[in-house]
Design an enzyme around this catalytic site. Sequence first.
Site, short mmCIF file in Angstrom:
data_model
loop_
_atom_site.label_atom_id
_atom_site.label_comp_id
_atom_site.label_asym_id
_atom_site.label_seq_id
_atom_site.Cartn_x
_atom_site.Cartn_y
_atom_site.Cartn_z
N TRP A 181 0.82 -1.18 0.00
CA TRP A 181 0.00 0.00 0.00
C TRP A 181 0.86 1.24 0.00
O TRP A 181 1.97 1.22 0.51
CB TRP A 181 -0.91 0.01 1.22
N VAL A 198 2.39 2.61 3.40
CA VAL A 198 3.29 1.75 4.17
C VAL A 198 4.44 1.26 3.29
O VAL A 198 5.60 1.63 3.49
CB VAL A 198 2.52 0.55 4.78
N CYS A 199 4.11 0.43 2.32
CA CYS A 199 5.14 -0.26 1.54
C CYS A 199 5.77 0.61 0.46
O CYS A 199 6.77 0.23 -0.13
CB CYS A 199 4.55 -1.52 0.92
N ILE A 200 5.21 1.79 0.20
CA ILE A 200 5.84 2.73 -0.71
C ILE A 200 6.47 3.89 0.04
O ILE A 200 7.61 4.27 -0.22
CB ILE A 200 4.84 3.24 -1.77
N PRO A 218 10.17 2.79 1.69
CA PRO A 218 11.38 2.80 0.87
C PRO A 218 11.64 4.13 0.18
O PRO A 218 12.80 4.50 -0.04
CB PRO A 218 11.11 1.69 -0.16
#
Length: 218
Positions: free
Chosen positions: A118, A121-123, A126
């Site tokens: 998502w 969170v996951c973008i 990083p």
Amino acid sequence: MPTATATAAKGLLDPNNHALILVDHQSQMAFATKSIDAALLRNNTALVARSAAGFKVPTILTTVAAKSFSGPLFDEITDAFPGENAIDRTTMNTWEDANVIERVNAIGKNRIVFAGLWTSVCIVGPVLSALEQGFEVYVITDASGDVTEEAHERAVERMIQAGARPLTSLQYLLELQRDWARGETYALTTGIARVNGGAYGIGLAYASQMFNAHEGGH
């Protein structure tokens, strides 16, 4: 007064100046994604994956808990990169995974393009991490999604405030092509656009079939 020259901006993407990281386009993550329609998300992801594969952009595929929880990658990604093994992680932040970082360093590009699920969170994880370490970062916002529209939009705003540059999936394809005189990738670009380019793709098919017309006068 500045002098204009017929040269591209250094900030534009081309097939050789960046790496692409596709993060967690997995079934379980997609179930709860509500900021974008699932069919549109899959289409946009296919557009990005096919573009990167066709232009031979160095690409990292990564998943989180693929076997135990989140499930497989979208077929649109595995079809574009047959035989490419995704790096499976336990970390929500891709940038904290040593195997991913080893691959980033092996590719050796200082410009990274991200898309995934998502966004918040996951973008975000990083993207902020890569920016802090001196990388130039781009985010394909319509090949990413989140549990709500607000979650996605706040995440995009946060990344832009930190220095990330947003773009869309079709923009990514056309930026890689850039010049219709590049005949070696003309058919690739228009072929991807016809299938995954929405109304633009319909227009290409119409012009070609009705008038034998082509982009750029080809």
